[in-house]
Design a protein around this motif. Sequence first.
Motif, PDB file in Angstrom:
ATOM      1  N   GLU A  84      39.422  39.864   6.492  1.00 15.35           N
ATOM      2  CA  GLU A  84      38.648  41.072   6.815  1.00 15.35           C
ATOM      3  C   GLU A  84      38.697  41.372   8.317  1.00 15.35           C
ATOM      4  O   GLU A  84      38.997  42.490   8.742  1.00 15.35           O
ATOM      5  N   LYS A  85      38.382  40.366   9.129  1.00 12.89           N
ATOM      6  CA  LYS A  85      38.307  40.576  10.583  1.00 12.89           C
ATOM      7  C   LYS A  85      39.683  40.773  11.204  1.00 12.89           C
ATOM      8  O   LYS A  85      39.858  41.599  12.104  1.00 12.89           O
ATOM      9  N   PHE A  86      40.672  40.006  10.746  1.00 14.60           N
ATOM     10  CA  PHE A  86      41.998  40.118  11.341  1.00 14.60           C
ATOM     11  C   PHE A  86      42.622  41.476  11.014  1.00 14.60           C
ATOM     12  O   PHE A  86      43.172  42.127  11.892  1.00 14.60           O
ATOM     13  N   SER A  93      33.710  35.185  16.770  1.00 18.05           N
ATOM     14  CA  SER A  93      32.900  35.882  15.771  1.00 18.05           C
ATOM     15  C   SER A  93      32.882  35.123  14.440  1.00 18.05           C
ATOM     16  O   SER A  93      31.814  34.840  13.884  1.00 18.05           O
ATOM     17  N   ILE A  94      34.050  34.788  13.945  1.00 17.71           N
ATOM     18  CA  ILE A  94      34.147  34.102  12.642  1.00 17.71           C
ATOM     19  C   ILE A  94      33.517  32.721  12.709  1.00 17.71           C
ATOM     20  O   ILE A  94      32.746  32.327  11.823  1.00 17.71           O
ATOM     21  N   ALA A 135      41.134  44.238  10.383  1.00 15.03           N
ATOM     22  CA  ALA A 135      40.415  45.264  11.135  1.00 15.03           C
ATOM     23  C   ALA A 135      40.857  45.328  12.594  1.00 15.03           C
ATOM     24  O   ALA A 135      40.618  46.319  13.279  1.00 15.03           O
ATOM     25  N   ASN A 136      41.504  44.261  13.077  1.00 20.56           N
ATOM     26  CA  ASN A 136      41.961  44.211  14.466  1.00 20.56           C
ATOM     27  C   ASN A 136      43.480  44.185  14.573  1.00 20.56           C
ATOM     28  O   ASN A 136      44.039  43.682  15.555  1.00 20.56           O
ATOM     29  N   MET A 148      36.741  36.067   5.313  1.00 14.06           N
ATOM     30  CA  MET A 148      36.356  36.555   6.642  1.00 14.06           C
ATOM     31  C   MET A 148      37.570  36.727   7.541  1.00 14.06           C
ATOM     32  O   MET A 148      37.667  37.711   8.286  1.00 14.06           O
ATOM     33  N   ASN A 199      37.920  36.769  20.743  1.00 14.06           N
ATOM     34  CA  ASN A 199      36.716  37.362  20.142  1.00 14.06           C
ATOM     35  C   ASN A 199      36.693  37.195  18.626  1.00 14.06           C
ATOM     36  O   ASN A 199      35.632  36.980  18.037  1.00 14.06           O
ATOM     37  N   LEU A 200      37.854  37.300  17.997  1.00 11.45           N
ATOM     38  CA  LEU A 200      37.904  37.122  16.539  1.00 11.45           C
ATOM     39  C   LEU A 200      37.458  35.721  16.146  1.00 11.45           C
ATOM     40  O   LEU A 200      36.620  35.552  15.246  1.00 11.45           O
TER      41      LEU A 200
END
Length: 199
Positions: free
Chosen positions: A67-69, A104-105, A71-72, A64, A100-101
């Motif tokens: 993936e999230k990092f 969210s995670i 994407a940002n 996660m 926010n990251l």
Amino acid sequence: MYEYRKLTPEEKAQLVKQRLSRGYPPHSPPHTVRDRPFYLLTAACYEHKCHLNSESRRQLLLDMLFEKFIANDVEILAWVILPNHYHLLVHIVNFDVLGNLFRSIHGVTSRQWNLEENLRQRKVWYRYSDRAIRSQTHYYNSLNYIHYNCVKHGWVQSPYDWVHSSVHWYFQEYGRQWLRDCWVQYSVQDYGNGWDEYE
């Protein structure tokens, strides 16, 4: 957090007053340096309980994070995921995306793990903290600190024995000698003391 609980009501009030006078939030970790490209990020489970108590949970979190990092536009350069906390060394363009990251995670993982254990509204995560990397020495000290963290906390005897660590990526990319040389040149002894001397 744990030291705060040991304070008297008067000491707590004085500490909060001092923090507010410096422009810090009353209880949260302050995010005072927001314009550097590299940061050491740390997030811990609430009260350091071992909610990351299986390899599958640690891998889920790591997946996660990547993936999230990514994407940002946050590049993860080093990592270690332990049963009760984790550290990341990152390159970041926009510091403001971090809050926010993490929300969210941590929100998704808290909900999933509480459902798995049939618990409601259990607090799983505590706030994240950041430390701006101040120099090349500070960068490589942080890298070594991350890789040695599993040994420091007694989970394994060697950094190579911990699966959820970037030490294995560095070993494949640069080799054992590079890691040894880095370890010798950038010691983690007393790591964290004299942060501001890394300039």
